[in-house]
Scaffold this active site. Structure first.
Site, short mmCIF file in Angstrom:
data_model
loop_
_atom_site.label_atom_id
_atom_site.label_comp_id
_atom_site.label_asym_id
_atom_site.label_seq_id
_atom_site.Cartn_x
_atom_site.Cartn_y
_atom_site.Cartn_z
N GLY A 151 10.88 53.11 53.88
CA GLY A 151 10.35 51.75 53.76
C GLY A 151 11.39 50.79 53.21
O GLY A 151 11.56 49.68 53.72
N ALA A 206 9.95 60.34 51.76
CA ALA A 206 10.45 59.78 53.02
C ALA A 206 9.84 58.42 53.29
O ALA A 206 10.52 57.52 53.80
CB ALA A 206 10.16 60.74 54.17
N ASP A 207 8.56 58.25 52.98
CA ASP A 207 7.94 56.95 53.20
C ASP A 207 8.58 55.89 52.31
O ASP A 207 8.86 54.77 52.75
CB ASP A 207 6.44 57.02 52.90
CG ASP A 207 5.64 57.61 54.05
OD1 ASP A 207 6.02 57.39 55.22
OD2 ASP A 207 4.64 58.29 53.78
N GLY A 208 8.81 56.22 51.04
CA GLY A 208 9.40 55.25 50.13
C GLY A 208 10.82 54.89 50.50
O GLY A 208 11.18 53.71 50.62
#
Length: 394
Positions: free
Chosen positions: A173, A168-170
Site C-alpha cells: 500500500g 504485504a498489504d501494508g
C-alpha cells in the site's frame, strides 16, 4: 477540503480491503480528493471485519477515512461507462482486481484511457499484470510466502510463521502510493498516460535487501533464526523481571561499549568486533538476558537511555496509546465519529515543515456520496440517478 501538497489531485479508488485502499488513503491524508467505488449492497468487505459496532467494523473508521463513498455494481453492463465518466474527472485510478477481472468489467487501463487520455492508473494485484501467474488470486499471506518473507520468519527448526499483521498489504500500500506519485510526476512531465503495475510480492522482495544477494553469493537460502540477527549480537528480545519484553539491538561498536559499561561487564569488552561477538554469541546472549532479567522494565529503560543505549519496550496497543512520546507527537489521535464520540486512530505518519497530513473526513456510510458525485463529476441528472438506483446499478 485539505490544502496539502496533493490538493487538486483527484483519486478514484476502485479497490477493496487493504493494499489498494491504503494507497488511496495515504494520498488523501495529504490533500488528494478520494472517491471510493463500492458494491451497492455489500460495500468493501473491510466494513464487516470484526469487531463490529452497530454492524460496522470498528476498523472501518480508520480504513475508510478521507474518502467519499459511491456505490456502483461493477457486474452491471452500465457500470463501465459510469466508472469511465468518473475516471475522466480523476487524475489517478487505484485498483486491485485481477487483470482478467478488470478486462471483464471493461475498466482496464486502455478502457479508462479512452475517457481520460492522460490517466494515471495504479494497479495492485497478487502477481502483477505479466508473467504466468498474472491471473492467479492472492492475498497478503500468499504474497508474503511467495516473496520468501515467511520462509525466514519463525524459530529455527520450527514451522514458518506469519507476522501479526498482513505485512504485504501494508508495504505494498505504501509502495503503491509512492508509485502513484512517480507516475503522476511522469504524466506531468510527458503529458502521457501512465500505468503502474504493482504486485503484492514485489515490494516485499525489494525490501529484503539481503535475501537474494546472499543466496547469489553463497548458494544458500536464509533460514528461520527467531529473534536473533545473523549479523549482529546482541540483538534480541529479552524478558525483564516484571514480565515485559525489551528490544535490545547493539548494532554498532559504540552501542556495544555503552552496553558493556551499563552491565558493568568489563570482561565482555574483549569481544571488541562484531565477528568476535558472533563467535561468542551464546555467552553474550546469556549474559545480556540475565542482566535484563534482573531489572524491571521502567528503571532498566532509564539506565539504558541515560547511557545512550538504543532499546525499547515491546508495546501492546494499550502501551502505544498511553506512551508519552506517542501522545506528545500526536501519532495516535482522537477523532469524533458521526455521533461525536471520540475514536482512537493513527495519525498520518511523519511531520513536515510546510504542510500537515490530516485524517480528513470521517469514514463514509455506504453510498453516502453516490448522488452528489454522479451529479458533480459524471454529469447525471437526478432522474437518471434514481433510474440507476431503481435498477440496482448504483
Amino acid at each position: 477540503m485539505s490544502n496539502g501538497p496533493l490538493s487538486g489531485v483527484r483519486v478514484l479508488d476502485v479497490s477493496t480491503i487493504l493494499a489498494g485502499p491504503l494507497a488511496s488513503s495515504l494520498l488523501g491524508e495529504f490533500g488528494a480528493e478520494v472517491i471510493k467505488i463500492e458494491h451497492p449492497v455489500e460495500g468493501d468487505p473491510a466494513r464487516l471485519y470484526p469487531p463490529l459496532e452497530d454492524g460496522v467494523s470498528a476498523a472501518w473508521r480508520m480504513l475508510g477515512r478521507v474518502k467519499r463513498s459511491v456505490t456502483i455494481d461493477l457486474h452491471r453492463p452500465e457500470a463501465a461507462g459510469l466508472v469511465g465518466r468518473l475516471a475522466a474527472a480523476a487524475d489517478i485510478v487505484v485498483t486491485n482486481f485481477r487483470p482478467g477481472t478488470l478486462r471483464r468489467y471493461r475498466i482496464d487501463f486502455d478502457d479508462l484511457r479512452a475517457y481520460r487520455p492522460d490517466l494515471v492508473m495504479v494497479h495492485v494485484s497478487a502477481f502483477g499484470r505479466t508473467g504466468p501467474y498474472a491471473d492467479r488470486p492472492g492475498f497478503a499471506r500468499v504474497a508474503e510466502a511467495f516473496a520468501g518473507l515467511t520462509h525466514r520468519t519463525g524459530e529455527p527448526g520450527r514451522p514458518p510463521v506469519f507476522a501479526g499483521y498482513p505485512v504485504a498489504d501494508g508495504v505494498t500500500g505504501i509502495y503503491a502510493a509512492f508509485a502513484a506519485l512517480l507516475a503522476l510526476r511522469q504524466r506531468d512531465l510527458t503529458g502521457e498516460a501512465q500505468l503502474a503495475d504493482i504486485p503484492l510480492y514485489e515490494p516485499l522482495l525489494r525490501m529484503m535487501e539481503d535475501f537474494v544477494v546472499e543466496y547469489g553469493a553463497t548458494g544458500e537460502s536464509r533460514e528461520r533464526q527467531g529473534n536473533e540477527n545473523p549479523h549482529i549480537s546482541p540483538n534480541n528480545l529479552y524478558r525483564t523481571r516484571d514480565g515485559r519484553w525489551l528490544a535490545l539491538p547493539a548494532s554498532t561498536e559504540q552501542m556495544w561499549r555503552r552496553l558493556v559499561k551499563v552491565m558493568d561487564a568489563a570482561d565482555l569488552a574483549v569481544h571488541d568486533s562484531m565477528n568476535a561477538r558472533l563467535e561468542h554469541r551464546e555467552e553474550i546472549e546469556t549474559r545480556v538476558a540475565a542482566f535484563v532479567a534482573a531489572h524491571d522494565l521502567d528503571p532498566l529503560m532509564s539506565l539504558l537511555v541515560d547511557a545512550g543505549v538504543a532499546a525499547g519496550p515491546v508495546n501492546s496497543a494499550a502501551d502505544v496509546c498511553a506512551d508519552p512520546h506517542i501522545r506528545a507527537r500526536g501519532s495516535v489521535v482522537e477523532v469524533p465519529d458521526e455521533t461525536g464520540r471520540p475514536r482512537l486512530m493513527q495519525a498520518p505518519a511523519g511531520r513536515f515543515s510546510g504542510f500537515e497530513g490530516t485524517v480528513g473526513r470521517g469514514a463514509p456510510a455506504l453510498g453516502e456520496h453516490t448522488a452528489e458525485v454522479l451529479r458533480e463529476l459524471a454529469g447525471l441528472t437526478e432522474p437518471e440517478i434514481q433510474d440507476l438506483r431503481h435498477r440496482g446499478v448504483v
